[in-house]
Design an enzyme around this catalytic site. Sequence first.
Site, mmCIF file in Angstrom:
data_model
loop_
_atom_site.group_PDB
_atom_site.id
_atom_site.type_symbol
_atom_site.label_atom_id
_atom_site.label_comp_id
_atom_site.label_asym_id
_atom_site.label_seq_id
_atom_site.Cartn_x
_atom_site.Cartn_y
_atom_site.Cartn_z
ATOM 1 N N CYS A 112 5.010 -58.506 -3.716
ATOM 2 C CA CYS A 112 3.967 -57.687 -3.065
ATOM 3 C C CYS A 112 3.653 -58.158 -1.643
ATOM 4 O O CYS A 112 3.042 -57.421 -0.876
ATOM 5 C CB CYS A 112 2.703 -57.678 -3.906
ATOM 6 S SG CYS A 112 2.969 -57.108 -5.580
ATOM 7 N N HIS A 237 -3.658 -55.961 0.538
ATOM 8 C CA HIS A 237 -2.793 -55.481 -0.544
ATOM 9 C C HIS A 237 -3.688 -54.842 -1.599
ATOM 10 O O HIS A 237 -4.715 -55.407 -2.000
ATOM 11 C CB HIS A 237 -2.011 -56.665 -1.119
ATOM 12 C CG HIS A 237 -1.238 -56.324 -2.355
ATOM 13 N ND1 HIS A 237 -0.518 -55.152 -2.475
ATOM 14 C CD2 HIS A 237 -1.067 -56.996 -3.528
ATOM 15 C CE1 HIS A 237 0.050 -55.122 -3.663
ATOM 16 N NE2 HIS A 237 -0.274 -56.226 -4.323
ATOM 17 N N ASN A 267 -1.498 -49.999 -7.505
ATOM 18 C CA ASN A 267 -0.811 -51.098 -6.806
ATOM 19 C C ASN A 267 0.645 -50.687 -6.580
ATOM 20 O O ASN A 267 1.383 -50.459 -7.527
ATOM 21 C CB ASN A 267 -0.915 -52.355 -7.687
ATOM 22 C CG ASN A 267 -0.182 -53.550 -7.104
ATOM 23 O OD1 ASN A 267 0.603 -53.441 -6.165
ATOM 24 N ND2 ASN A 267 -0.430 -54.717 -7.678
HETATM 25 N N1 COA Z 1 -7.433 -51.075 -21.288
HETATM 26 C C1 COA Z 1 -8.381 -51.570 -22.093
HETATM 27 N N2 COA Z 1 -8.509 -52.885 -22.383
HETATM 28 C C2 COA Z 1 -7.631 -53.722 -21.808
HETATM 29 C C3 COA Z 1 -6.625 -53.279 -20.948
HETATM 30 C C4 COA Z 1 -6.532 -51.899 -20.722
HETATM 31 N N3 COA Z 1 -5.595 -51.369 -19.904
HETATM 32 N N4 COA Z 1 -5.910 -54.348 -20.533
HETATM 33 C C5 COA Z 1 -6.460 -55.425 -21.080
HETATM 34 N N5 COA Z 1 -7.502 -55.056 -21.865
HETATM 35 C C6 COA Z 1 -8.402 -55.916 -22.654
HETATM 36 C C7 COA Z 1 -7.780 -57.266 -22.936
HETATM 37 O O1 COA Z 1 -6.940 -57.185 -24.065
HETATM 38 C C8 COA Z 1 -9.012 -58.107 -23.179
HETATM 39 O O2 COA Z 1 -9.467 -57.874 -24.488
HETATM 40 P P1 COA Z 1 -10.011 -59.104 -25.400
HETATM 41 O O3 COA Z 1 -11.184 -59.643 -24.623
HETATM 42 O O4 COA Z 1 -10.349 -58.435 -26.662
HETATM 43 O O5 COA Z 1 -8.878 -60.062 -25.444
HETATM 44 C C9 COA Z 1 -10.050 -57.527 -22.217
HETATM 45 O O6 COA Z 1 -9.556 -56.209 -21.860
HETATM 46 C C10 COA Z 1 -10.240 -58.340 -20.947
HETATM 47 O O7 COA Z 1 -8.965 -58.696 -20.441
HETATM 48 P P2 COA Z 1 -8.797 -59.590 -19.170
HETATM 49 O O8 COA Z 1 -7.343 -59.821 -18.950
HETATM 50 O O9 COA Z 1 -9.722 -60.776 -19.242
HETATM 51 O O10 COA Z 1 -9.374 -58.606 -18.055
HETATM 52 P P3 COA Z 1 -9.612 -58.899 -16.552
HETATM 53 O O11 COA Z 1 -11.012 -58.620 -16.201
HETATM 54 O O12 COA Z 1 -9.006 -60.212 -16.131
HETATM 55 O O13 COA Z 1 -8.745 -57.756 -15.872
HETATM 56 C C11 COA Z 1 -6.653 -57.455 -14.757
HETATM 57 C C12 COA Z 1 -7.345 -57.692 -16.084
HETATM 58 C C13 COA Z 1 -5.149 -57.390 -14.999
HETATM 59 C C14 COA Z 1 -7.142 -56.140 -14.199
HETATM 60 C C15 COA Z 1 -7.001 -58.621 -13.797
HETATM 61 O O14 COA Z 1 -6.775 -59.845 -14.434
HETATM 62 C C16 COA Z 1 -6.204 -58.575 -12.535
HETATM 63 O O15 COA Z 1 -6.342 -57.669 -11.728
HETATM 64 N N6 COA Z 1 -5.375 -59.604 -12.282
HETATM 65 C C17 COA Z 1 -4.578 -59.654 -11.098
HETATM 66 C C18 COA Z 1 -3.414 -58.733 -11.259
HETATM 67 C C19 COA Z 1 -2.723 -58.447 -9.981
HETATM 68 O O16 COA Z 1 -3.318 -58.382 -8.944
HETATM 69 N N7 COA Z 1 -1.428 -58.231 -10.109
HETATM 70 C C20 COA Z 1 -0.615 -57.805 -9.046
HETATM 71 C C21 COA Z 1 -0.142 -58.932 -8.227
HETATM 72 S S1 COA Z 1 0.693 -58.322 -6.822
#
Ligand code: COA
Length: 312
Positions: A112, A237, A267
């Site tokens: 990215c 980004h 993204n």
């Molecule tokens: N819909 C509903 N629930 C979801 C889900 C979805 N699409 N994806 C995950 N969950 C659930 C998880 O299973 C978890 O459930 P649990 O608490 O029962 O285990 C809960 O939501 C929270 O998950 P978590 O991973 O802690 O959420 P988060 O607040 O960290 O958000 C992301 C997840 C991926 C949005 C976040 O971590 C993120 O943006 N990370 C960076 C990713 C990124 O930028 N990637 C690109 C790099 S270039």
Amino acid sequence: MNIGILGTGHYLPTNVVTNNDLEKIVDTNDEWIRTRTGIKERRLATEEVDTSDMAFHAALGALEEANLAAEDIDLILVATVTPNTSFPSVACIIQDQLGAKNAAAMDVSAACAGFMYGLITAKQFIDTGAYKHVLVVGAEKLSKITDWSDRTTCVLFGDGAGAAVVGEVGEGKGILSFELGANGAGAKELYLNHDDHIIMNGREVYKFAVRQMPDSTVNVIEQLGLSRDDVDYLVPHQANIRIMEAARERLGISEDKMAKSIEKFGNNSSASIPMALSEAVKEGKIKDNDLIVLVGFGGGLTWGAVALRWGK
Ligand code: COA
């Protein structure tokens, strides 16, 4: 020499996929996606459209805005993690389509942050006097490496392309400072597995990005001895609105000074910064002489930021 952006372009697939559409294929919901990521919908390319097709259209737009012909380009750099095939490069495919017969061509792999790496590589070739005009493209068909059964990743990504023509600009304009970095120890947090699917440890990537993106943003401004309030526009980004907000808040600039295309496009990996930049230029949000910061991070782990004074 002052080296900057002479023209920008972007291409978006027409097929819109909303959060409600995704509710039909994985256990997710619109509220979760919107509040955790800021994404409302994304564009996905159809079967017959590949990464090079999107790159080609974005490049045409950038050449037109730069008022240059394809023959004027000396080098094409395409940042992508989703090339049509491992070789030939997407850069070679579009070199032929554009008729850029005087251009050398290669792809850049920095996930990215790829467009940032491409932009700074372009600057080096021009600084040395080797080349005059470099076309830098970020293009991704992420839908082909998305695991559509994994709700933790499939809701995040979209397809598209953005491009910029880099060349000499007027006194005081162009790229003023930059920072590029990598931490290969973090490779395991975000990668393509042997089934060609994105694997991501969302929480670890989040922790890295929410620190790195604000740090890099401030670093390129402090390198110049300028203050954070001197920044007129931030193009981060488009990975997660919460990470983007962290960078904006560290700069202390208002919401209207940050590009926010994530709501509509999700993204787009290496394409997200040039797409958001091109859109902001077309909408008149970036004006001549504005101090703008482009900043990105991604798998690798990689990161990069540029401060530039807008205009030719
Ligand atoms: N819909 C509903 N629930 C979801 C889900 C979805 N699409 N994806 C995950 N969950 C659930 C998880 O299973 C978890 O459930 P649990 O608490 O029962 O285990 C809960 O939501 C929270 O998950 P978590 O991973 O802690 O959420 P988060 O607040 O960290 O958000 C992301 C997840 C991926 C949005 C976040 O971590 C993120 O943006 N990370 C960076 C990713 C990124 O930028 N990637 C690109 C790099 S270039």
